[in-house]
Write a protein that holds these residues in place. Structure first.
Motif, PDB file in Angstrom:
ATOM      1  N   GLY A 173       0.870  -1.169   0.000  1.00  0.00           N
ATOM      2  CA  GLY A 173       0.000   0.000   0.000  1.00  0.00           C
ATOM      3  C   GLY A 173       0.906   1.219   0.000  1.00  0.00           C
ATOM      4  N   ILE A 174       0.692   2.129  -0.958  1.00  0.00           N
ATOM      5  CA  ILE A 174       1.603   3.283  -1.109  1.00  0.00           C
ATOM      6  C   ILE A 174       0.826   4.572  -0.805  1.00  0.00           C
ATOM      7  CG2 ILE A 174       3.046   4.556  -2.785  1.00  0.00           C
ATOM      8  CD1 ILE A 174       4.254   1.853  -2.125  1.00  0.00           C
ATOM      9  N   VAL A 175       1.513   5.515  -0.117  1.00  0.00           N
ATOM     10  CA  VAL A 175       0.810   6.729   0.322  1.00  0.00           C
ATOM     11  C   VAL A 175       1.162   7.948  -0.545  1.00  0.00           C
ATOM     12  CG1 VAL A 175       0.687   5.946   2.722  1.00  0.00           C
ATOM     13  CG2 VAL A 175       2.613   7.380   2.009  1.00  0.00           C
ATOM     14  N   ALA A 176       0.194   8.857  -0.626  1.00  0.00           N
ATOM     15  CA  ALA A 176       0.456  10.213  -1.118  1.00  0.00           C
ATOM     16  C   ALA A 176       0.467  11.106   0.125  1.00  0.00           C
ATOM     17  CB  ALA A 176      -0.649  10.640  -2.068  1.00  0.00           C
ATOM     18  N   TYR A 177       1.324  12.138   0.139  1.00  0.00           N
ATOM     19  CA  TYR A 177       1.449  12.923   1.378  1.00  0.00           C
ATOM     20  C   TYR A 177       1.914  14.345   1.090  1.00  0.00           C
ATOM     21  CZ  TYR A 177       6.415  11.957   0.678  1.00  0.00           C
ATOM     22  OH  TYR A 177       7.666  11.872   0.134  1.00  0.00           O
ATOM     23  N   LYS A 178       1.717  15.182   2.129  1.00  0.00           N
ATOM     24  CA  LYS A 178       2.338  16.516   2.150  1.00  0.00           C
ATOM     25  C   LYS A 178       3.276  16.516   3.345  1.00  0.00           C
ATOM     26  CE  LYS A 178      -1.308  19.345   0.196  1.00  0.00           C
ATOM     27  NZ  LYS A 178      -2.685  19.369   0.700  1.00  0.00           N
ATOM     28  N   LYS A 179       4.505  16.959   3.125  1.00  0.00           N
ATOM     29  CA  LYS A 179       5.482  16.938   4.219  1.00  0.00           C
ATOM     30  C   LYS A 179       5.189  18.065   5.208  1.00  0.00           C
ATOM     31  CE  LYS A 179      10.030  15.047   3.626  1.00  0.00           C
ATOM     32  NZ  LYS A 179      11.366  15.104   3.124  1.00  0.00           N
ATOM     33  N   GLU A 180       5.006  17.744   6.481  1.00  0.00           N
ATOM     34  CA  GLU A 180       4.831  18.807   7.491  1.00  0.00           C
ATOM     35  C   GLU A 180       6.178  19.151   8.113  1.00  0.00           C
ATOM     36  OE1 GLU A 180       1.484  19.050   9.945  1.00  0.00           O
ATOM     37  OE2 GLU A 180       0.371  19.130   8.057  1.00  0.00           O
ATOM     38  N   SER A 181       7.041  18.144   8.210  1.00  0.00           N
ATOM     39  CA  SER A 181       8.429  18.370   8.630  1.00  0.00           C
ATOM     40  C   SER A 181       9.223  17.188   8.107  1.00  0.00           C
ATOM     41  CB  SER A 181       8.533  18.491  10.154  1.00  0.00           C
ATOM     42  OG  SER A 181       8.251  17.240  10.724  1.00  0.00           O
ATOM     43  N   GLU A 182      10.523  17.157   8.413  1.00  0.00           N
ATOM     44  CA  GLU A 182      11.400  16.125   7.850  1.00  0.00           C
ATOM     45  C   GLU A 182      10.820  14.718   8.034  1.00  0.00           C
ATOM     46  OE1 GLU A 182      13.640  16.755   5.841  1.00  0.00           O
ATOM     47  OE2 GLU A 182      14.280  14.655   5.625  1.00  0.00           O
ATOM     48  N   ASN A 183      10.293  14.457   9.250  1.00  0.00           N
ATOM     49  CA  ASN A 183       9.826  13.100   9.553  1.00  0.00           C
ATOM     50  C   ASN A 183       8.342  13.020   9.866  1.00  0.00           C
ATOM     51  OD1 ASN A 183      12.281  11.685   9.220  1.00  0.00           O
ATOM     52  ND2 ASN A 183      12.992  12.613  11.144  1.00  0.00           N
ATOM     53  N   LEU A 184       7.589  13.988   9.435  1.00  0.00           N
ATOM     54  CA  LEU A 184       6.147  13.940   9.696  1.00  0.00           C
ATOM     55  C   LEU A 184       5.402  14.294   8.408  1.00  0.00           C
ATOM     56  CD1 LEU A 184       4.017  13.518  11.933  1.00  0.00           C
ATOM     57  CD2 LEU A 184       4.005  15.989  12.258  1.00  0.00           C
ATOM     58  N   ALA A 200      -8.508   9.908   6.123  1.00  0.00           N
ATOM     59  CA  ALA A 200      -7.591  11.029   5.834  1.00  0.00           C
ATOM     60  C   ALA A 200      -8.319  12.197   5.177  1.00  0.00           C
ATOM     61  CB  ALA A 200      -6.445  10.548   4.952  1.00  0.00           C
ATOM     62  N   LYS A 201      -9.487  11.950   4.599  1.00  0.00           N
ATOM     63  CA  LYS A 201     -10.275  13.044   4.011  1.00  0.00           C
ATOM     64  C   LYS A 201     -11.063  13.801   5.086  1.00  0.00           C
ATOM     65  CE  LYS A 201     -10.020  11.618  -0.622  1.00  0.00           C
ATOM     66  NZ  LYS A 201      -8.605  11.298  -0.525  1.00  0.00           N
ATOM     67  N   GLU A 202     -11.288  13.122   6.236  1.00  0.00           N
ATOM     68  CA  GLU A 202     -12.094  13.730   7.314  1.00  0.00           C
ATOM     69  C   GLU A 202     -11.254  14.392   8.395  1.00  0.00           C
ATOM     70  OE1 GLU A 202     -14.664  11.037   9.313  1.00  0.00           O
ATOM     71  OE2 GLU A 202     -15.724  10.469   7.491  1.00  0.00           O
ATOM     72  N   GLU A 203     -10.112  13.779   8.715  1.00  0.00           N
ATOM     73  CA  GLU A 203      -9.296  14.277   9.828  1.00  0.00           C
ATOM     74  C   GLU A 203      -7.829  13.982   9.519  1.00  0.00           C
ATOM     75  OE1 GLU A 203     -11.248  11.741  12.913  1.00  0.00           O
ATOM     76  OE2 GLU A 203      -9.349  10.667  13.028  1.00  0.00           O
ATOM     77  N   PRO A 204      -6.880  14.679  10.171  1.00  0.00           N
ATOM     78  CA  PRO A 204      -5.469  14.429   9.845  1.00  0.00           C
ATOM     79  C   PRO A 204      -5.068  12.989  10.169  1.00  0.00           C
ATOM     80  CG  PRO A 204      -5.711  16.422  11.168  1.00  0.00           C
ATOM     81  CD  PRO A 204      -7.044  15.744  11.178  1.00  0.00           C
ATOM     82  N   VAL A 205      -4.378  12.391   9.202  1.00  0.00           N
ATOM     83  CA  VAL A 205      -3.742  11.088   9.411  1.00  0.00           C
ATOM     84  C   VAL A 205      -2.266  11.300   9.066  1.00  0.00           C
ATOM     85  CG1 VAL A 205      -3.582   8.684   8.647  1.00  0.00           C
ATOM     86  CG2 VAL A 205      -5.837   9.791   8.803  1.00  0.00           C
ATOM     87  N   TYR A 206      -1.387  10.995  10.022  1.00  0.00           N
ATOM     88  CA  TYR A 206       0.039  11.228   9.791  1.00  0.00           C
ATOM     89  C   TYR A 206       0.758   9.934   9.446  1.00  0.00           C
ATOM     90  CZ  TYR A 206      -0.736  15.889  11.542  1.00  0.00           C
ATOM     91  OH  TYR A 206      -1.195  17.166  11.692  1.00  0.00           O
ATOM     92  N   GLY A 207       1.829  10.092   8.679  1.00  0.00           N
ATOM     93  CA  GLY A 207       2.724   8.977   8.411  1.00  0.00           C
ATOM     94  C   GLY A 207       4.106   9.360   8.887  1.00  0.00           C
ATOM     95  N   ILE A 208       4.812   8.400   9.476  1.00  0.00           N
ATOM     96  CA  ILE A 208       6.222   8.668   9.850  1.00  0.00           C
ATOM     97  C   ILE A 208       7.103   7.555   9.279  1.00  0.00           C
ATOM     98  CG2 ILE A 208       5.781  10.024  11.937  1.00  0.00           C
ATOM     99  CD1 ILE A 208       6.446   7.414  13.534  1.00  0.00           C
ATOM    100  N   PRO A 209       8.221   7.948   8.653  1.00  0.00           N
ATOM    101  CA  PRO A 209       9.181   6.909   8.242  1.00  0.00           C
ATOM    102  C   PRO A 209       9.707   6.224   9.498  1.00  0.00           C
ATOM    103  CG  PRO A 209       9.670   9.028   7.217  1.00  0.00           C
ATOM    104  CD  PRO A 209       8.660   9.292   8.287  1.00  0.00           C
ATOM    105  N   LEU A 210       9.551   4.915   9.575  1.00  0.00           N
ATOM    106  CA  LEU A 210       9.974   4.195  10.781  1.00  0.00           C
ATOM    107  C   LEU A 210      11.484   4.026  10.800  1.00  0.00           C
ATOM    108  CD1 LEU A 210       7.296   1.370  11.049  1.00  0.00           C
ATOM    109  CD2 LEU A 210       7.590   3.308  12.594  1.00  0.00           C
TER     110      LEU A 210
END
Ligand code: UTP
Length: 289
Positions: free
Chosen positions: A171-182, A238-248
């Motif tokens: 499963g691959i994500v699309a994202y906007k970077k909020e900071s280096e690791n968020l 993710a369309k309703e509320e923030p969902v964050y991804g972090i590189p583990l």
């Protein structure tokens, strides 16, 4: 925000990538060095402060229940033979955590498996961990997610950067970077073609969700492969509320495949103080032959 204590382990899949080993034995009981995958994952969750475990199992998965149960006969044999160390090792497994077992009657997909635990989640945030994805790091992967969940109060998903040619396995994500690791996740796609993949960040089998995800799963319809996909409901969330991804951070092994399993055993075996030195000698001889 309610404190995070609950975690779901979906373990009812067929494990078709590891046949014939998984014909009659659960994939989650595959052993890395001397410990089954599911024990690594449960220990990781406990280390991250999650002490209410819900295990979703199905037919042919009894070995998981037996592993976390008391083994009276074995324990009494070990004790009477003076094998105190092995006795401690075995008996502490049944004491490590309380586990609720839920049955998924048919393997209708990961999203469906998580939904089977709905009754036990109530209105609380919860973790989900896929035991066949083994992640090794001093800071447990679930703790890495927990730190971000506690800062934000939002759902958080572990990510892993993969080569472009491998994106169609994940499963691959699309994202906007909020900071280096968020990363704030904007969409996700199950097993895209490399040219269609929105990024090279794959979902890595560790999740923390707000209770809203369970409501979305209740309405979920079958998606790719005619299965109820967890990723579809995360995309809706993710369309309703923030969902964050972090590189583990950590070494990650897809131990639900033969190659990933071999790599995990070689890596952890070489690092093991008891077996490592001899294994290294043996492997060097084999490779230099
Ligand atoms: P996977 O797709 O990796 O597991 O699902 P699988 O279906 O067992 O394996 P393959 O792909 O056929 O080799 C990820 C996790 O979700 C669980 C699996 O047990 C695994 O831990 N799962 C999957 C369920 O519990 N139920 C399902 O219906 C599907």
């Amino acid at each position: 925000m309610r404190p995070l204590r609950k975690i779901i382990f979906p373990a009812a899949g067929h494990g078709t990538r590891f046949l014939p080993a998984t014909k009659a034995s659960p994939k989650e009981m595959l052993t890395i060095v001397n410990k089954p995958l599911i024990q690594y994952a449960v220990e990781e969750a406990i280390d991250a402060g999650m002490d209410q475990v819900i295990m979703v199992t199905g037919r042919g998965k009894r070995a998981i229940e037996d592993h976390f149960d008391v083994s009276f006969e074995l324990e009494s044999v070990l004790r009477s033979n003076g094998k105190q160390q092995q006795f401690e090792q075995v008996s502490q497994i049944s004491r490590m955590v309380e586990i609720i077992y839920v049955r998924q009657k048919m393997a209708l997909g990961l999203g469906h498996a998580v939904r089977c635990a709905e009754h036990w989640i109530e209105d609380e945030p919860f973790g989900v961990s896929l035991a066949d994805e083994l992640i090794i790091h001093d800071i447990p992967a679930m703790q890495q997610l927990r730190d971000v969940h506690e800062q934000t109060g939002c759902s958080v998903i572990g990510l892993l950067e993969v080569p472009r040619e491998h994106v169609s396995r994940y499963g691959i994500v699309a994202y906007k970077k909020e900071s280096e690791n968020l990363f704030r996740l904007t969409d996700m796609v199950e097993k895209p073609l490399p040219e269609r993949a929105p990024s090279r960040y794959a979902i890595a089998g560790r999740y923390i969700f707000t209770p809203r995800l369970m409501e979305l799963l209740r309405e979920a319809m079958p998606g790719a492969g005619n299965e109820i996909q967890l990723t579809d409901s995360i995309a809706r969330l993710a369309k309703e509320e923030p969902v964050y991804g972090i590189p583990l951070q950590g070494q990650r092994f897809d131990a639900g495949t033969p190659l990933g399993f071999l790599l995990a055993n070689a890596t952890l075996g070489l690092a093991d103080p008891q077996f490592g030195p001899e294994l290294r000698k043996h492997l060097e001889q084999l490779i230099c032959r």
